[in-house]
Design a protein around this motif. Sequence first.
Motif, PDB file in Angstrom:
ATOM      1  N   GLU A  17       3.969  -8.783 -69.128  1.00 32.87           N
ATOM      2  CA  GLU A  17       4.892  -7.711 -68.767  1.00 32.87           C
ATOM      3  C   GLU A  17       4.224  -6.703 -67.837  1.00 32.87           C
ATOM      4  OE1 GLU A  17       7.693  -4.337 -70.988  1.00 32.87           O
ATOM      5  OE2 GLU A  17       6.528  -5.780 -72.159  1.00 32.87           O
ATOM      6  N   GLY A  27       4.147  -8.115 -64.315  1.00 32.06           N
ATOM      7  CA  GLY A  27       5.453  -8.012 -63.673  1.00 32.06           C
ATOM      8  C   GLY A  27       5.776  -6.593 -63.231  1.00 32.06           C
ATOM      9  N   ARG A  28       5.520  -5.623 -64.118  1.00 36.61           N
ATOM     10  CA  ARG A  28       5.794  -4.234 -63.755  1.00 36.61           C
ATOM     11  C   ARG A  28       4.908  -3.767 -62.609  1.00 36.61           C
ATOM     12  NH1 ARG A  28       6.505  -0.976 -69.524  1.00 36.61           N
ATOM     13  NH2 ARG A  28       8.495  -1.951 -70.129  1.00 36.61           N
ATOM     14  N   THR A  88       3.546  -5.586 -60.245  1.00 37.12           N
ATOM     15  CA  THR A  88       3.952  -6.217 -58.991  1.00 37.12           C
ATOM     16  C   THR A  88       5.205  -5.562 -58.422  1.00 37.12           C
ATOM     17  OG1 THR A  88       3.015  -8.324 -59.747  1.00 37.12           O
ATOM     18  CG2 THR A  88       4.554  -8.401 -57.902  1.00 37.12           C
ATOM     19  N   ARG A  89       6.191  -5.328 -59.279  1.00 35.34           N
ATOM     20  CA  ARG A  89       7.410  -4.661 -58.811  1.00 35.34           C
ATOM     21  C   ARG A  89       7.096  -3.261 -58.284  1.00 35.34           C
ATOM     22  NH1 ARG A  89       9.419  -6.832 -63.661  1.00 35.34           N
ATOM     23  NH2 ARG A  89       9.330  -4.776 -64.641  1.00 35.34           N
TER      24      ARG A  89
END
Length: 285
Positions: free
Chosen positions: A250, A253-254, A256-257
């Motif tokens: 998680e 993902g956070r 990278t965004r």
Amino acid sequence: MSVGTVAQQRFPRTSQGLHNVWSSWQQLGEQTRFYSKTIMSFAEVFARYKTELLRQIAAMSLGTGALAVIGGTVAVTAFLTTSTGAIVAAQGYNQLSQVGVEALVGFASAYLNTRLITPTTAAIALAATIGAGATAQLGAMRINEEIDALEVMGIRSIAYLASTRVIAGVVVVLPLYSVALIMAYGAARFGTTAVYGQSSGVYHHYFRTFLIPGDVVRSFTVAIAAAVMIMMIHTYYGYTAAGGPAGVGEAVGRATRTSLVATGLLILLVSLAIYGQTGLFNFSG
């Protein structure tokens, strides 16, 4: 019963919204403090952790494990920028030929690749390879309590883990971005002259006429600023990861965004600051 409890019971949605706003501001403050400590620890890296810095530079440039087989971040960035350069050739020639000015594909390559396309593509490659890898590494160290072990041993974890990766990212991005520009220019030239059959002399004339050396230098500045932002964001999310292996995923993902959105805004603002008033460009001849 307190006034706050009564308010939460009567206005649950409002209370939840205020709590979310407060949590967001608190997280922003924590990130700012982490980034400040990371920057202030740069001098300590050169004084105490030079070996770790060199190791991070080698790992980021050539890659480790399976990524090293294909050349690491260099190969990924080269492939992406080659693709974007080919797209400039394909779209530029087809669109410009509709109005009879296909000779200006060289101008499109010199202008678009230098100012916008290559910096953005290189930032995406950095976030997807170096940045995501840093988040996963630090997240794994956090959930395995390795960061706490470093602190117990007297090693300053932010300087050893975060600052070294930020500096290494800046060092790596210089040759990496050189490769990115060369591949983008080469792909655009090859696609225009070899695939679409345009004269090499025509292409080179417009390319060299409108390629401003100062734009190349400013493009490197944008790439360095993007690398610093990407590495700081990814190291923060990895350093503060929690919740086991799922939490690490998680966090990746956070991170990278967040880095992609922040980098897009950074490139936009820096481009407006550099080119927004006059554009530093005169189209003539």
